[in-house]
Design an enzyme around this catalytic site. Structure first.
Site, PDB file in Angstrom:
ATOM      1  N   ARG A   1      52.949  33.584  48.506  1.00  0.00           N
ATOM      2  CA  ARG A   1      53.213  32.172  48.440  1.00  0.00           C
ATOM      3  C   ARG A   1      54.438  31.798  48.925  1.00  0.00           C
ATOM      4  O   ARG A   1      54.810  30.539  48.616  1.00  0.00           O
ATOM      5  CB  ARG A   1      53.065  32.070  46.924  1.00  0.00           C
ATOM      6  CG  ARG A   1      51.980  32.415  46.056  1.00  0.00           C
ATOM      7  CD  ARG A   1      50.560  31.647  46.503  1.00  0.00           C
ATOM      8  NE  ARG A   1      49.363  32.063  45.883  1.00  0.00           N
ATOM      9  CZ  ARG A   1      48.198  31.939  46.442  1.00  0.00           C
ATOM     10  NH1 ARG A   1      48.001  31.404  47.729  1.00  0.00           N
ATOM     11  NH2 ARG A   1      47.331  31.943  45.503  1.00  0.00           N
TER      12      ARG A   1
ATOM     13  N   ASP B   1      42.831  32.885  56.503  1.00  0.00           N
ATOM     14  CA  ASP B   1      42.349  32.856  55.079  1.00  0.00           C
ATOM     15  C   ASP B   1      42.833  31.878  54.187  1.00  0.00           C
ATOM     16  O   ASP B   1      43.826  31.208  54.207  1.00  0.00           O
ATOM     17  CB  ASP B   1      43.152  34.118  54.487  1.00  0.00           C
ATOM     18  CG  ASP B   1      42.326  34.877  53.312  1.00  0.00           C
ATOM     19  OD1 ASP B   1      41.182  34.665  53.225  1.00  0.00           O
ATOM     20  OD2 ASP B   1      43.261  34.847  52.370  1.00  0.00           O
TER      21      ASP B   1
ATOM     22  N   HIS C   1      37.257  40.092  52.211  1.00  0.00           N
ATOM     23  CA  HIS C   1      36.774  39.957  50.719  1.00  0.00           C
ATOM     24  C   HIS C   1      35.573  39.789  50.697  1.00  0.00           C
ATOM     25  O   HIS C   1      34.855  38.840  50.187  1.00  0.00           O
ATOM     26  CB  HIS C   1      37.479  39.002  50.034  1.00  0.00           C
ATOM     27  CG  HIS C   1      37.969  37.611  50.528  1.00  0.00           C
ATOM     28  ND1 HIS C   1      36.822  36.974  51.211  1.00  0.00           N
ATOM     29  CD2 HIS C   1      38.996  36.910  50.611  1.00  0.00           C
ATOM     30  CE1 HIS C   1      37.339  35.688  51.622  1.00  0.00           C
ATOM     31  NE2 HIS C   1      38.927  35.779  51.236  1.00  0.00           N
TER      32      HIS C   1
ATOM     33  N   ASP D   1      43.132  40.841  47.761  1.00  0.00           N
ATOM     34  CA  ASP D   1      43.319  39.368  47.519  1.00  0.00           C
ATOM     35  C   ASP D   1      44.337  38.646  46.483  1.00  0.00           C
ATOM     36  O   ASP D   1      43.814  38.101  45.646  1.00  0.00           O
ATOM     37  CB  ASP D   1      41.866  38.711  47.580  1.00  0.00           C
ATOM     38  CG  ASP D   1      41.960  37.310  47.982  1.00  0.00           C
ATOM     39  OD1 ASP D   1      42.986  36.829  48.274  1.00  0.00           O
ATOM     40  OD2 ASP D   1      40.756  36.651  47.822  1.00  0.00           O
TER      41      ASP D   1
ATOM     42  N   HIS E   1      48.358  32.290  40.762  1.00  0.00           N
ATOM     43  CA  HIS E   1      48.421  30.829  40.338  1.00  0.00           C
ATOM     44  C   HIS E   1      49.185  30.770  39.099  1.00  0.00           C
ATOM     45  O   HIS E   1      48.893  31.422  38.112  1.00  0.00           O
ATOM     46  CB  HIS E   1      47.206  30.330  40.289  1.00  0.00           C
ATOM     47  CG  HIS E   1      46.456  30.072  41.757  1.00  0.00           C
ATOM     48  ND1 HIS E   1      46.924  29.284  42.514  1.00  0.00           N
ATOM     49  CD2 HIS E   1      45.502  30.806  42.135  1.00  0.00           C
ATOM     50  CE1 HIS E   1      45.946  29.467  43.696  1.00  0.00           C
ATOM     51  NE2 HIS E   1      45.207  30.337  43.341  1.00  0.00           N
TER      52      HIS E   1
ATOM     53  N   GLY F   1      41.326  31.918  42.594  1.00  0.00           N
ATOM     54  CA  GLY F   1      42.290  33.192  42.885  1.00  0.00           C
ATOM     55  C   GLY F   1      42.537  33.888  41.716  1.00  0.00           C
ATOM     56  O   GLY F   1      42.733  33.222  40.621  1.00  0.00           O
TER      57      GLY F   1
HETATM   58 ZN   LIG Z   1      40.236  34.314  51.342  1.00  0.00          ZN
END
Ligand SMILES: [Zn+2]
Length: 460
Positions: A68, A156, A236, A334, A338, A353
């Site tokens: 991030r 991605d 993924h 992955d 958040h 996510g």
């Molecule tokens: Zn992805």
């Protein structure tokens, strides 16, 4: 400095086909020797770690994380992401480029490298964007990204819909010897789907994200890998059809590969209907690992919302079978942090996510090794030599002279991760409170113990 003697562990190094109880001597950040009774060879003053009863493996690599930074540091920073990786037993990670701004230029790559150097923990590698601003319209400067040190390119979080643009990206990537990684999602099929399209999406009244939305792009990528000769790696994977396509293409020698994440081979879409529905419908085998006390969560819990979504039990089984027969060569998290306030909204509005760095080793052991689907050596290969080969990283092995990145773990340790214990800045894991089996004990990067269970702190 950066020297260490690990004694008496079971050393499993799939790259060198080594599996035996042995000592590992690390001198000046490099593997100096692997063998019996190295105590006498080791300088007296160096630190020792008793690894008896534990597994000593090449440092684990997670080639799919979202740290991030830049732009969304309320969710995670490189420093907090690195701390979570170290606690999970990971010595190297690959950051995805869907930051704000996107990692679509050499300057942003340099920024990540600089922040990673300040964090001074795990090795942070960078994947560059395929297109400018990950908008899927115009190619990013792939040559200058390569020069800046990216190890792969991917959009991605997004997926290039224009097949000709994807073809050009593959041709450029080949010139620069970069693998192309792809988040497989056909927008026209998926539209605004929020969970797997099937029985549960209908029952819950949520818009469906059909498995064909992934399979369509996996098929496209197989054709383009064949056409261009470029290595394409499908990220993924969640759907049974994707595994079947990949298996068939690999048999023909197409340069295509795939990865799977623990949530896709542990949970199913029934989890979106709440814990009771999940345990009754698709959780029966898994329930045994929870010793009668099953974790509880409500219906529409946004910690079960990810992209691609949790799929049916049949898809979960196909992913497990693909991992078992080698069709899927790579495991990853992955890791997608958040903030609480972003996830604490209606299912439709929550971001996709979950975090994963601290639970992926345990969940992979539980679903693959403890259930006897694959050997410990195969599991370690999927976290070490296989991702290293895909990305041309000089990592993932314990040969003499190699960088001393080492993970020590106890495959049988039983433990529970709580939100309070998590090192990630975000607490969006569906696996808090679960009984987990298998845990990192020490994480060693370049001969330096950056985390150990004993100190329960990242010592950087
Ligand atoms: Zn992805």
């Amino acid at each position: 400095m950066n020297s260490l003697l690990l004694t008496g562990g079971r050393v499993i190094d799939p790259a060198n086909q080594f599996d035996a109880v042995a000592d590992v001597l690390i001198l000046n950040g490099k593997i100096s020797a692997v063998g019996k009774n190295l105590s006498a060879k080791a300088p007296k003053e160096i630190e020792r770690l008793d690894a008896a009863g534990k597994i000593v493996s090449p440092g684990l690599i997670d080639l799919h994380v979202h740290f991030r930074e830049p732009g969304q540091t309320a969710k995670e920073t490189i420093a907090s992401g690195v701390a979570a990786a170290a606690r999970g037993g990971f010595t190297s990670v690959v950051c995805m480029p869907n930051t704000s701004p996107a990692i679509d230029n050499a300057g942003t790559v340099a920024l990540i490298h600089e922040r990673a150097a300040q964090a001074d923990g795990v090795n942070v590698f960078v994947a560059g964007a395929i297109t400018k601003n990950i908008a899927g319209e115009e190619l990013a400067p792939i040559g200058s990204l390569k020069k800046a040190g990216v190890v792969a390119i991917t959009d991605d979080g997004h997926c290039i819909q224009n097949n000709d643009l994807m073809r050009r990206a593959c041709e450029y990537a080949k010139m620069f010897d970069l693998p192309v990684m792809d988040h497989c999602q056909d927008y026209s099929l998926v539209t605004d789907g929020v969970m797997h399209e099937g029985y549960w999406s209908t029952a819950l009244g949520l818009r469906g994200w059909p498995a064909a939305g992934e399979e369509m792009i996996v098929a496209r990528n197989i054709l383009l890998a064949e056409l261009t000769g470029t290595k394409i790696h499908c990220q993924h994977l969640s759907a049974a059809g994707s595994v079947a396509l990949l298996r068939e293409a690999k048999k023909r020698g197409v340069p295509i590969s795939g990865e799977a994440c623990p949530h896709h081979f542990t949970l199913t879409d029934a989890a979106v209907a709440g814990s009771e529905k999940f345990w009754n419908a698709d959780g029966k085998i898994l329930a045994a690992s929870q010793n009668g006390e099953l974790p509880q969560w409500p219906a529409y819990d946004t910690h079960f919302k990810m992209n691609p979504p949790l799929r049916s039990a049949k898809d979960r089984e196909a992913i497990l079978a693909g991992l078992a027969d080698g069709t899927i060569e790579i495991l990853c998290s992955d890791h997608a942090p958040h903030c609480d306030y972003e996830k604490a909204v209606e299912f439709d509005y929550a971001p996709f996510g979950i975090t994963g760095l601290e639970t992926e080793l345990a969940l992979s052991l539980m679903q693959l090794v403890h259930t006897q689907r694959i050997s410990l050596a195969d599991l370690i290969a999927k976290f070490t030599v296989n991702p290293a080969r895909l990305l041309n990283l000089n990592k993932g092995a314990l040969g003499v002279g190699a960088d001393a990145d080492v993970t020590v773990f106890d495959p049988d340790a039983e433990w529970v991760l709580t939100a309070a214990d998590s090192a990630s800045k975000s607490k969006n894991s569906p696996f808090f409170g679960w009984k987990l089996k298998g845990k990192a004990v020490a994480t060693i990067v370049g001969g330096k113990m950056i985390w150990s269970e004993q100190t329960e702190a990242v010592t950087v």
